[in-house]
Design a protein around this motif. Structure first.
Motif, PDB file in Angstrom:
ATOM      1  N   LEU A 201       0.801  -1.218   0.000  1.00  0.00           N
ATOM      2  CA  LEU A 201       0.000   0.000   0.000  1.00  0.00           C
ATOM      3  C   LEU A 201       0.840   1.278   0.000  1.00  0.00           C
ATOM      4  CD1 LEU A 201      -2.753   1.330  -0.001  1.00  0.00           C
ATOM      5  CD2 LEU A 201      -2.857   1.010   2.484  1.00  0.00           C
ATOM      6  N   PRO A 202       1.886   1.409   0.827  1.00  0.00           N
ATOM      7  CA  PRO A 202       2.674   2.654   0.777  1.00  0.00           C
ATOM      8  C   PRO A 202       3.254   2.928  -0.606  1.00  0.00           C
ATOM      9  CG  PRO A 202       3.231   1.376   2.731  1.00  0.00           C
ATOM     10  CD  PRO A 202       2.381   0.489   1.868  1.00  0.00           C
ATOM     11  N   ARG A 203       3.725   1.878  -1.276  1.00  0.00           N
ATOM     12  CA  ARG A 203       4.260   2.057  -2.632  1.00  0.00           C
ATOM     13  C   ARG A 203       3.184   2.548  -3.587  1.00  0.00           C
ATOM     14  NH1 ARG A 203       3.854  -0.787  -7.099  1.00  0.00           N
ATOM     15  NH2 ARG A 203       2.940  -2.596  -6.028  1.00  0.00           N
ATOM     16  N   LEU A 204       1.995   1.962  -3.502  1.00  0.00           N
ATOM     17  CA  LEU A 204       0.908   2.391  -4.384  1.00  0.00           C
ATOM     18  C   LEU A 204       0.557   3.860  -4.153  1.00  0.00           C
ATOM     19  CD1 LEU A 204      -1.447  -0.725  -4.105  1.00  0.00           C
ATOM     20  CD2 LEU A 204       0.072  -0.144  -5.999  1.00  0.00           C
ATOM     21  N   LEU A 205       0.579   4.286  -2.896  1.00  0.00           N
ATOM     22  CA  LEU A 205       0.270   5.685  -2.579  1.00  0.00           C
ATOM     23  C   LEU A 205       1.344   6.616  -3.135  1.00  0.00           C
ATOM     24  CD1 LEU A 205      -0.918   5.140   1.090  1.00  0.00           C
ATOM     25  CD2 LEU A 205      -2.353   5.927  -0.801  1.00  0.00           C
ATOM     26  N   ALA A 206       2.606   6.230  -2.974  1.00  0.00           N
ATOM     27  CA  ALA A 206       3.685   7.057  -3.509  1.00  0.00           C
ATOM     28  C   ALA A 206       3.597   7.163  -5.028  1.00  0.00           C
ATOM     29  CB  ALA A 206       5.039   6.473  -3.092  1.00  0.00           C
ATOM     30  N   GLU A 207       3.303   6.055  -5.680  1.00  0.00           N
ATOM     31  CA  GLU A 207       3.189   6.067  -7.141  1.00  0.00           C
ATOM     32  C   GLU A 207       1.998   6.900  -7.599  1.00  0.00           C
ATOM     33  OE1 GLU A 207       3.115   1.949  -8.173  1.00  0.00           O
ATOM     34  OE2 GLU A 207       5.289   1.705  -7.920  1.00  0.00           O
ATOM     35  N   GLU A 208       0.928   6.905  -6.805  1.00  0.00           N
ATOM     36  CA  GLU A 208      -0.229   7.732  -7.143  1.00  0.00           C
ATOM     37  C   GLU A 208       0.113   9.206  -7.025  1.00  0.00           C
ATOM     38  OE1 GLU A 208      -4.247   8.620  -8.230  1.00  0.00           O
ATOM     39  OE2 GLU A 208      -2.856   6.963  -8.572  1.00  0.00           O
ATOM     40  N   CYS A 209       0.913   9.571  -6.021  1.00  0.00           N
ATOM     41  CA  CYS A 209       1.360  10.965  -5.896  1.00  0.00           C
ATOM     42  C   CYS A 209       2.186  11.376  -7.105  1.00  0.00           C
ATOM     43  CB  CYS A 209       2.175  11.146  -4.607  1.00  0.00           C
ATOM     44  SG  CYS A 209       1.194  11.134  -3.092  1.00  0.00           S
ATOM     45  N   VAL A 210       3.063  10.485  -7.549  1.00  0.00           N
ATOM     46  CA  VAL A 210       3.870  10.776  -8.739  1.00  0.00           C
ATOM     47  C   VAL A 210       2.955  10.965  -9.945  1.00  0.00           C
ATOM     48  CG1 VAL A 210       5.587   9.856 -10.342  1.00  0.00           C
ATOM     49  CG2 VAL A 210       5.905   9.558  -7.869  1.00  0.00           C
ATOM     50  N   ARG A 211       1.962  10.078 -10.081  1.00  0.00           N
ATOM     51  CA  ARG A 211       1.049  10.153 -11.231  1.00  0.00           C
ATOM     52  C   ARG A 211       0.283  11.459 -11.253  1.00  0.00           C
ATOM     53  NH1 ARG A 211      -3.982   9.469 -12.868  1.00  0.00           N
ATOM     54  NH2 ARG A 211      -4.800   9.237 -10.746  1.00  0.00           N
ATOM     55  N   ARG A 212      -0.135  11.923 -10.054  1.00  0.00           N
ATOM     56  CA  ARG A 212      -0.909  13.158  -9.957  1.00  0.00           C
ATOM     57  C   ARG A 212      -0.037  14.410  -9.949  1.00  0.00           C
ATOM     58  NH1 ARG A 212      -5.409  12.292  -5.161  1.00  0.00           N
ATOM     59  NH2 ARG A 212      -6.245  10.265  -5.826  1.00  0.00           N
ATOM     60  N   GLY A 213       1.264  14.231  -9.795  1.00  0.00           N
ATOM     61  CA  GLY A 213       2.133  15.398  -9.647  1.00  0.00           C
ATOM     62  C   GLY A 213       1.995  16.050  -8.286  1.00  0.00           C
ATOM     63  N   ARG A 214       1.603  15.270  -7.301  1.00  0.00           N
ATOM     64  CA  ARG A 214       1.396  15.796  -5.947  1.00  0.00           C
ATOM     65  C   ARG A 214       2.695  15.682  -5.144  1.00  0.00           C
ATOM     66  NH1 ARG A 214      -3.114  13.606  -1.509  1.00  0.00           N
ATOM     67  NH2 ARG A 214      -2.803  15.304  -0.004  1.00  0.00           N
ATOM     68  N   ALA A 215       3.072  16.732  -4.454  1.00  0.00           N
ATOM     69  CA  ALA A 215       4.255  16.694  -3.606  1.00  0.00           C
ATOM     70  C   ALA A 215       4.043  15.704  -2.464  1.00  0.00           C
ATOM     71  CB  ALA A 215       4.560  18.082  -3.046  1.00  0.00           C
ATOM     72  N   TYR A 216       5.085  14.970  -2.105  1.00  0.00           N
ATOM     73  CA  TYR A 216       4.964  13.966  -1.047  1.00  0.00           C
ATOM     74  C   TYR A 216       6.339  13.626  -0.477  1.00  0.00           C
ATOM     75  CZ  TYR A 216       6.866  10.460  -4.250  1.00  0.00           C
ATOM     76  OH  TYR A 216       7.686   9.762  -5.083  1.00  0.00           O
ATOM     77  N   ARG A 217       6.331  13.002   0.674  1.00  0.00           N
ATOM     78  CA  ARG A 217       7.517  12.400   1.273  1.00  0.00           C
ATOM     79  C   ARG A 217       7.101  11.059   1.875  1.00  0.00           C
ATOM     80  NH1 ARG A 217       8.985  16.296  -0.884  1.00  0.00           N
ATOM     81  NH2 ARG A 217      10.446  17.928  -0.220  1.00  0.00           N
ATOM     82  N   VAL A 218       7.960  10.087   1.770  1.00  0.00           N
ATOM     83  CA  VAL A 218       7.752   8.806   2.430  1.00  0.00           C
ATOM     84  C   VAL A 218       8.460   8.867   3.777  1.00  0.00           C
ATOM     85  CG1 VAL A 218       8.059   6.312   2.311  1.00  0.00           C
ATOM     86  CG2 VAL A 218       7.657   7.615   0.209  1.00  0.00           C
TER      87      VAL A 218
END
Length: 291
Positions: free
Chosen positions: A31-48
Motif C-alpha cells: 500500500l505505501p508504494r501504491l500511494l507514492a506512485e499515485e502521488c507521482v502520477r498526480r504530480g502531488r508533492a509527497y515524502r515517504v
C-alpha cells in the motif's frame, strides 16, 4: 547538522512541496508504494516517512524523511519544513521498543499519554497517534481517499464460487470478528464447519493462516473453511483499513481453505488483477460480502 534537526532525503524527484503535500508514513506491504506512485502520477508533492527498522525495497527514487519513534519533534519539524499539509498511514508497523534516553523535548511531553495508549489495543493507539498529528496542524488523509478504487466491491470476484456451507462459515466468522472488534483485538478469523480454527491478533493475518496450516488435520473439521477479514465496528478507517493481496491467497491455499471473504467496502484489495489471478490459480474463491 544537530541531532534534532529535520532530515529529509531527496532521490532525484522534485523536492518543492505544495500546500497539499502528503506525508506517507510507510510500513510493510504494497500500500505505501501504491500511494507514492499515485502521488507521482498526480504530480502531488509527497515524502515517504521511514521509521527506524522499516525496510522498504521500493523506496529508491522516492523522496523520503528518516524518522525515529523517540523523536517526534524532529519528524514534525521535517514535515513542516517540507510544506506538507496531510499525513496518511499505510502498511504494517511493529510496536516499537521505546528508548527513553533518546527522547526529544516533544516526546518528553507526549510520553505519559503515548505510552499509556501503546498498552491499549491497536485502534485506541492509532486514534491517539491521529490526535497528536492533528494537534501539530496536519490533516489525516485516508489511503482509500487517495486510491478510492481499492475497497472491495460487492460480489464474487473469482471463478470459484462459495458454497452454502462456505457462506454459513463466512457469517459465523464475521460475527466473531465483530465480537473481537468490541475489545479492539483483530480483523480476521478462520471458520470451518461452523468451528473457529483461527483468530487474528497482533501477529497479523499471515501468522494466523500459518497457525491454521500447522493445525493437525485430525482435530480440524472436515470442511475446508474460510478466512473472513473485515474492519472493527468502531475502527478509525483513516488510520487502519484492512487489506488483502495475492499473498493472502498463497497463505490461504497453504492453510487448506476454500476461499477468502472480505467485507464489501470495508477491506482493500491491493492489486486486484494479481489477487484474483492468485485466487483462480489456487482454485479459491474471493467473495466481497455485504456487511
Amino acid at each position: 547538522m544537530g541531532e534534532d534537526a529535520p532530515v529529509a532525503k531527496r532521490d532525484g524527484l522534485a523536492s518543492v512541496a505544495g500546500r497539499d503535500g502528503l506525508a506517507i508514513v510507510a510500513g510493510r506491504g504494497e500500500l505505501p508504494r501504491l500511494l507514492a506512485e499515485e502521488c507521482v502520477r498526480r504530480g502531488r508533492a509527497y515524502r515517504v516517512v521511514v521509521f527506524e527498522g522499516v525496510e522498504l525495497p521500493w523506496l529508491t527514487g522516492h523522496p523520503s524523511i528518516a524518522a525515529s519513534f523517540e523523536k517526534p519533534g524532529r519528524l514534525f519539524a521535517a514535515l513542516h519544513a517540507a510544506g506538507l499539509a496531510a499525513v496518511t498511514f499505510a502498511g504494517g508497523l511493529v510496536r516499537p521498543s521505546i528508548r527513553p534516553l533518546r527522547f526529544d523535548l516533544k516526546m518528553l511531553c507526549l510520553a505519559p499519554r503515548l505510552l499509556r495508549g501503546i498498552r491499549s489495543g491497536d485502534d485506541a493507539t492509532l486514534r491517539l497517534v491521529a490526535a497528536i498529528f492533528e494537534a501539530e496542524g496536519f490533516r489525516i488523509e485516508a489511503a482509500q481517499e487517495i486510491l478510492p478504487e481499492l475497497p472491495a466491491t460487492p460480489g464474487v470476484h473469482s471463478r470459484a464460487m462459495p458454497s452454502e456451507a462456505d457462506r454459513a462459515d463466512a457469517g459465523r466468522a464475521a460475527a466473531i470478528v465483530a465480537a473481537m472488534g468490541q475489545v479492539d483485538v483483530g480483523q480476521g478469523a478462520v471458520v470451518a464447519g461452523g468451528i473457529c480454527i483461527g483468530l487474528e491478533s497482533i501477529q497479523g493475518t499471515d501468522a494466523m493462516l500459518a497457525f491454521v496450516a500447522a493445525t493437525d488435520r485430525a482435530v480440524r473439521p472436515k470442511a475446508k473453511g474460510v478466512l473472513f477479514k473485515g474492519p472493527k465496528p468502531s475502527q478509525d478507517r483513516r488510520m487502519d483499513f484492512p487489506a488483502i493481496g495475492p499473498g493472502t491467497f498463497e497463505n490461504a491455499a497453504k492453510a487448506g481453505l476454500a476461499g477468502v471473504v472480505v467485507e464489501a467496502g470495508g477491506v482493500m484489495i491491493l492489486d486486484h488483477a494479481a489477487t484474483v489471478a492468485a485466487a483462480d490459480a489456487h482454485g479459491l474463491f474471493l467473495w466481497a460480502r455485504e456487511p
